[in-house]
Motif scaffolding. Structure first.
Motif, PDB file in Angstrom:
ATOM      1  N   ALA A   1       0.899  -1.301   0.255  1.00  0.00           N
ATOM      2  CA  ALA A   1       0.079  -0.074   0.016  1.00  0.00           C
ATOM      3  C   ALA A   1       0.957   1.298   0.190  1.00  0.00           C
ATOM      4  N   GLY A   2       2.033   1.418   0.828  1.00  0.00           N
ATOM      5  CA  GLY A   2       2.835   2.394   0.729  1.00  0.00           C
ATOM      6  C   GLY A   2       3.493   2.415  -0.475  1.00  0.00           C
ATOM      7  N   LEU A   3       4.028   1.306  -1.285  1.00  0.00           N
ATOM      8  CA  LEU A   3       4.642   1.604  -2.437  1.00  0.00           C
ATOM      9  C   LEU A   3       3.617   2.034  -3.406  1.00  0.00           C
ATOM     10  N   MET A   4       2.445   1.501  -3.556  1.00  0.00           N
ATOM     11  CA  MET A   4       1.382   2.206  -4.585  1.00  0.00           C
ATOM     12  C   MET A   4       1.149   3.770  -4.343  1.00  0.00           C
ATOM     13  N   LEU A   5       0.920   3.928  -2.931  1.00  0.00           N
ATOM     14  CA  LEU A   5       0.702   5.434  -2.513  1.00  0.00           C
ATOM     15  C   LEU A   5       1.764   6.261  -3.033  1.00  0.00           C
ATOM     16  N   SER A   6       2.991   5.980  -2.893  1.00  0.00           N
ATOM     17  CA  SER A   6       4.343   6.392  -3.051  1.00  0.00           C
ATOM     18  C   SER A   6       4.251   6.891  -4.579  1.00  0.00           C
ATOM     19  N   THR A   7       4.083   5.731  -5.451  1.00  0.00           N
ATOM     20  CA  THR A   7       3.875   5.845  -6.756  1.00  0.00           C
ATOM     21  C   THR A   7       2.847   6.763  -7.397  1.00  0.00           C
ATOM     22  N   MET A   8       1.729   6.534  -6.658  1.00  0.00           N
ATOM     23  CA  MET A   8       0.632   7.658  -7.093  1.00  0.00           C
ATOM     24  C   MET A   8       1.018   9.084  -6.963  1.00  0.00           C
ATOM     25  N   LYS A   9       1.361   9.234  -5.729  1.00  0.00           N
ATOM     26  CA  LYS A   9       1.920  10.601  -5.276  1.00  0.00           C
ATOM     27  C   LYS A   9       3.224  11.191  -6.221  1.00  0.00           C
ATOM     28  N   LYS A  10       3.945  10.333  -6.736  1.00  0.00           N
ATOM     29  CA  LYS A  10       4.939  10.766  -7.807  1.00  0.00           C
ATOM     30  C   LYS A  10       4.310  11.187  -9.158  1.00  0.00           C
ATOM     31  N   ASN A  11       3.355  10.297  -9.599  1.00  0.00           N
ATOM     32  CA  ASN A  11       2.623  10.316 -10.839  1.00  0.00           C
ATOM     33  C   ASN A  11       1.806  11.636 -10.711  1.00  0.00           C
ATOM     34  N   MET A  12       1.272  12.017  -9.356  1.00  0.00           N
ATOM     35  CA  MET A  12       0.514  13.207  -9.229  1.00  0.00           C
ATOM     36  C   MET A  12       1.281  14.460  -9.431  1.00  0.00           C
ATOM     37  N   GLN A  13       2.643  14.439  -8.717  1.00  0.00           N
ATOM     38  CA  GLN A  13       3.554  15.482  -8.947  1.00  0.00           C
ATOM     39  C   GLN A  13       3.859  15.688 -10.358  1.00  0.00           C
ATOM     40  N   ASP A  14       4.158  14.829 -11.061  1.00  0.00           N
ATOM     41  CA  ASP A  14       4.416  14.757 -12.651  1.00  0.00           C
ATOM     42  C   ASP A  14       3.308  15.613 -13.280  1.00  0.00           C
ATOM     43  N   TYR A  15       2.165  15.067 -13.084  1.00  0.00           N
ATOM     44  CA  TYR A  15       0.988  15.610 -13.841  1.00  0.00           C
ATOM     45  C   TYR A  15       0.747  17.137 -13.679  1.00  0.00           C
ATOM     46  N   GLU A  16       0.956  17.437 -12.300  1.00  0.00           N
ATOM     47  CA  GLU A  16       0.642  18.805 -12.127  1.00  0.00           C
ATOM     48  C   GLU A  16       1.775  19.803 -12.741  1.00  0.00           C
ATOM     49  N   MET A  17       3.032  19.087 -12.840  1.00  0.00           N
ATOM     50  CA  MET A  17       3.974  19.864 -13.318  1.00  0.00           C
ATOM     51  C   MET A  17       3.835  20.329 -14.708  1.00  0.00           C
ATOM     52  N   ASN A  18       3.084  19.197 -15.416  1.00  0.00           N
ATOM     53  CA  ASN A  18       2.975  19.128 -16.891  1.00  0.00           C
ATOM     54  C   ASN A  18       1.769  20.237 -17.231  1.00  0.00           C
ATOM     55  N   LEU A  19       0.601  20.344 -16.033  1.00  0.00           N
ATOM     56  CA  LEU A  19      -0.047  21.187 -16.237  1.00  0.00           C
ATOM     57  C   LEU A  19       0.411  22.638 -16.032  1.00  0.00           C
ATOM     58  N   VAL A  20       1.203  22.793 -15.138  1.00  0.00           N
ATOM     59  CA  VAL A  20       1.943  24.028 -14.981  1.00  0.00           C
ATOM     60  C   VAL A  20       2.687  24.372 -16.443  1.00  0.00           C
ATOM     61  N   LYS A  21       3.376  23.554 -16.995  1.00  0.00           N
ATOM     62  CA  LYS A  21       4.169  23.632 -18.053  1.00  0.00           C
ATOM     63  C   LYS A  21       3.000  24.081 -19.444  1.00  0.00           C
ATOM     64  N   LEU A  22       1.911  23.127 -19.582  1.00  0.00           N
ATOM     65  CA  LEU A  22       1.110  23.752 -20.612  1.00  0.00           C
ATOM     66  C   LEU A  22       0.441  25.006 -20.159  1.00  0.00           C
ATOM     67  N   GLN A  23       0.150  25.296 -19.426  1.00  0.00           N
ATOM     68  CA  GLN A  23      -0.338  26.634 -18.878  1.00  0.00           C
ATOM     69  C   GLN A  23       0.496  27.546 -19.138  1.00  0.00           C
ATOM     70  N   ASN A  24       1.771  27.777 -19.124  1.00  0.00           N
ATOM     71  CA  ASN A  24       2.860  28.632 -19.436  1.00  0.00           C
ATOM     72  C   ASN A  24       2.953  28.753 -21.012  1.00  0.00           C
ATOM     73  N   VAL A  25       2.823  27.493 -21.729  1.00  0.00           N
ATOM     74  CA  VAL A  25       2.987  27.663 -23.062  1.00  0.00           C
ATOM     75  C   VAL A  25       1.844  28.298 -23.728  1.00  0.00           C
ATOM     76  N   TYR A  26       0.646  28.053 -23.282  1.00  0.00           N
ATOM     77  CA  TYR A  26      -0.619  28.473 -23.617  1.00  0.00           C
ATOM     78  C   TYR A  26      -0.697  30.110 -23.316  1.00  0.00           C
ATOM     79  N   GLU A  27      -0.435  30.571 -22.098  1.00  0.00           N
ATOM     80  CA  GLU A  27      -0.239  31.925 -21.809  1.00  0.00           C
ATOM     81  C   GLU A  27       0.975  32.601 -22.788  1.00  0.00           C
TER      82      GLU A  27
END
Length: 88
Positions: free
Chosen positions: A57-83
């Motif tokens: 469970a800890g392993l999966m939650l840690s992986t999900m947290k990492k994926n969520m951080q990557d997703y948020e970073m991609n959203l910020v990058k796309l927002q900057n490109v769009y602006e």
């Protein structure tokens, strides 16, 4: 706190408790060849399974947290490109 560290400590604690209760059962089995404490053996097996579940469970939650951080970073990058495109 990181999920993997938290759940790893829970897994270690559960495995330690199960091992402490399993030692007398194994000693009796080694001396007599019979398992006299079946309920203790069964509970130890379930506690070991709980430890394994906590670890994964800890392993999966840690992986999900990492994926969520990557997703948020991609959203910020796309927002900057769009602006940048909207400003031109």
């Amino acid at each position: 706190m990181k999920p993997f560290g938290f759940f790893s400590w829970i897994a270690v604690l559960l495995a330690l408790i199960a091992t402490l209760f399993l030692i007398p059962v194994l000693c009796d089995y080694a001396s007599s060849g019979l398992v006299l404490r079946f309920p203790t053996l069964i509970v130890c097996c379930f506690v070991y399974l709980s430890a394994i579940q906590a670890f994964f469970a800890g392993l999966m939650l840690s992986t999900m947290k990492k994926n969520m951080q990557d997703y948020e970073m991609n959203l910020v990058k796309l927002q900057n490109v769009y602006e940048d495109k909207c400003e031109k």
